[in-house]
Design an enzyme around this catalytic site. Structure first.
Site, PDB file in Angstrom:
ATOM      1  N   ASP A 385      36.381 118.404 -20.834  1.00  0.00           N
ATOM      2  CA  ASP A 385      36.091 117.405 -21.855  1.00  0.00           C
ATOM      3  C   ASP A 385      34.869 116.612 -21.464  1.00  0.00           C
ATOM      4  OD1 ASP A 385      37.981 117.997 -23.736  1.00  0.00           O
ATOM      5  OD2 ASP A 385      39.527 116.769 -22.820  1.00  0.00           O
ATOM      6  N   THR A 386      34.059 116.283 -22.453  1.00  0.00           N
ATOM      7  CA  THR A 386      32.719 115.752 -22.253  1.00  0.00           C
ATOM      8  C   THR A 386      32.342 114.990 -23.511  1.00  0.00           C
ATOM      9  OG1 THR A 386      32.149 117.705 -20.942  1.00  0.00           O
ATOM     10  CG2 THR A 386      30.308 116.463 -21.802  1.00  0.00           C
ATOM     11  N   ILE A 387      31.289 114.182 -23.468  1.00  0.00           N
ATOM     12  CA  ILE A 387      30.705 113.645 -24.691  1.00  0.00           C
ATOM     13  C   ILE A 387      29.229 114.009 -24.729  1.00  0.00           C
ATOM     14  CG2 ILE A 387      32.350 111.744 -24.889  1.00  0.00           C
ATOM     15  CD1 ILE A 387      28.761 110.871 -24.031  1.00  0.00           C
TER      16      ILE A 387
END
Length: 579
Positions: A385-387
């Site tokens: 998960d990342t932005i």
């Protein structure tokens, strides 16, 4: 009984159908624009911000309105997403960015990833793993923690290009940390899934990231005053507060107490690195990525392979197009597994990997059947998960920035009083002593997070990216082919049908590993099932859905009209906005 009023209404409806051109009814679901687009692009003249959280977008936009530039806005928005979306990012993680500076008219790339503990040797790591009965570096172990690079990345960006004070830039995120913010729907779901796995980690995870032991519900107000205090400390003392001050001292004590290996000296030695971005030209567009220990090179390799095919004539989401995309991914990912590593420890063979000649050789391997036995063509030298966010300002500066904890909320190790969780990026080291990505003290591990940037005719054109672990190169290539080959606008390109492929060799595997079998292809449910049958006939193992297809943001510059176009992921909580 038919009244005169009913009769007149019927006549009016009949006349309407007779007099309105039939072409209007082709747009019955949308008044204008492509039918398969969830919403129109956002268009603005003076600035644009696109992030995965609407409040973070508004913070970035406010910074622009106050006279800040795109770099200031990107830092402010990233600070806010770290607070509001801890399921994907935060100051316990790393950062990469590509920046177009309007004043110098140059593109700059920043590698703000952290290194492994200098006091933990390869032999000691192997001994620790044997004691734990582990065959790889565990996700939720202190062995997977490397120095967080995001904060240093912010200050590097700000020192070189920023215009506002860091006090003003961090003020909005500080306010929300202390006063609270409503948690959005998708982030709430991910948060609540993560808590049971992490709340028993040693440290302050439960008191920092839960409400009565649970993740916050949709719409529930959440506060993180410890993170607000950390932001205030950074605003007053700068990056040194994190790397050679109070926070580094707290981390050192925590690690010693709980058997970790990071030390004050590791933080003190940390530095980000400005690097030359790697690039290739795809059908007249110059596509840029960060190289080294990042998987961005795979995007360029896939594009080089695909350039030899006329995708436009084959059609979007056709059997032929999807087959070529899947096979190009397999080819690039075998090189990704063998060669991408920290350039301080390994010379990545870009001269071969990015050459059109090498792409032509690899392209010849694509036939009518799915590749099932494959390795790298260069001699030897998943869910995260990342932005991603992107910003642009009135002067023409543009930022493409990606930031991550790796696995969701990271390790769940929270030093009391700091308000953030450490990343588990060190999990992505190989343990094969001959591998370029093998664990070594003071080394940067392989990274999945990649910011993208495209130039056209020497001018900045498109800042884009999508989070999603190993999916990201596939997502980048899909976006670019959607726009360049299939003529989509940037919102439609993000809304369009997505696919992914798993089963390729990984950078954590030994050098002897290779693709064995066709792997797993996952496609969103809007796919024509006849295409699914035809792909299966070619030997692809296809499933509908049941995968993760990333999250997207993008900003495109129209130099002729003098405006920006913005787009955001329609599947989750994000927003693009301009002024």
């Amino acid at each position: 009984m038919i009244t005169s009023k009913t009769f007149l209404s019927s006549i009016f409806i009949l006349i309407s159908f007779v007099t309105i051109p039939p072409s209007v009814f082709a747009q019955i679901d949308r008044e204008a624009g492509p039918m398969n687009m969830t919403r129109s692009e956002v268009i603005a003249e003076n600035g644009m911000v696109a992030t995965s959280h609407p409040l973070a977008t508004q913070i970035g936009l406010d910074i622009l309105r106050q006279g800040g530039n795109a770099i200031d806005a990107a830092i402010a928005a990233n600070a806010a997403t770290g607070l509001m979306e801890p399921t994907g990012n935060g100051i316990g993680g790393d950062l990469f960015a590509i920046i177009w500076d309007a004043e110098t008219e140059q593109l700059y790339a920043l590698n703000a990833s952290g290194r492994s503990p200098t006091g933990l040797s390869y032999e000691e790591l192997i001994a620790e793993l044997e004691n734990q009965g582990a065959e790889s570096i565990p996700s939720y172990s202190l062995l997977s923690v490397s120095v967080p690079g995001a904060v240093d990345g912010w200050f590097e960006m700000h020192d070189r290009f920023g215009s506002m004070s860091m006090t003003d830039i961090l003020a909005p995120a500080t306010h929300y940390a202390e006063e609270g913010f409503p948690v959005t729907e998708v982030i709430s779901a991910s948060w609540r899934r993560s808590v049971p796995f992490l709340k028993d980690q040693p440290g302050a995870f439960e008191e920092t990231f839960t409400i009565d032991g649970e993740g916050p519900e949709k719409g529930e107000i959440f506060k993180n005053p410890d993170l607000g205090n950390t932001f205030r400390l950074l605003a007053r003392q700068g990056r040194d507060a994190f790397y050679c001050g109070e926070i580094a001292e707290k981390v050192d004590s925590y690690m010693r107490e709980h058997g970790g290996y990071l030390r004050y000296e590791d933080f003190e030695k940390h530095h980000s690195e400005w690097v030359d971005p790697v690039s290739t030209n795809y059908r007249g567009y110059d596509v840029y990525q960060v190289g080294g220990n990042v998987q961005g090179t795979a995007v360029l390799q896939m594009l080089n392979i695909l350039e030899g095919f006329d995708l436009a004539s084959k059609g979007f989401a056709s059997t032929e197009t999807l087959h070529l995309l899947i096979e190009a991914k397999k080819l690039a990912f075998e090189d990704r597994a063998k060669h991408y590593a920290d350039p301080d420890f390994q010379d990545v063979p870009y001269d071969v990997l990015l050459s059109k000649e090498y792409a032509a050789e690899r392209r010849e391997l694509i036939g009518d059947e799915a590749l099932a036995d494959l390795s790298s063509g260069v001699e030897q030298l998943e869910e995260g998960d990342t932005i991603f966010l992107t910003t642009a300002d009135k002067d023409g500066n543009m930022v493409s920035l990606i930031q991550s904890n790796f696995r969701g909320m990271g390790t769940g190790f929270v030093v009391p009083g700091t308000g953030f969780s450490f990343q588990n990026r060190g999990e992505l080291f190989s343990l094969d002593p001959e591998h370029p990505n093998v664990y070594e003290p003071g080394k940067r591990p392989f990274h999945t997070i990649i910011p993208g940037f495209v130039m056209k005719d020497g001018k900045p054109w498109y800042a884009y990216g999508n989070m999603g672990g190993a999916y990201q190169p596939v997502g980048h290539v899909s976006l670019l082919t959607n726009i360049i080959d299939f003529g989509m606008n940037i919102q439609q390109a993000g809304d369009a049908l997505r696919w992914s492929h798993s089963g390729s060799t990984q950078p954590t595997d030994s050098l002897s590993e290779r693709l064995d079998g066709p792997g797993q292809v996952s496609i969103e449910s809007s796919i024509d099932f006849e295409v699914v049958r035809e792909l299966r006939a070619k030997g692809h193992n296809v499933q509908i859905g049941n995968s993760f297809f990333g999250r997207y943001q993008g900003i495109m510059r129209d130099h002729e009209k003098g405006v920006y176009f913005g787009a955001s992921e329609s599947r989750v909580d994000g927003q693009a906005a301009g002024y």
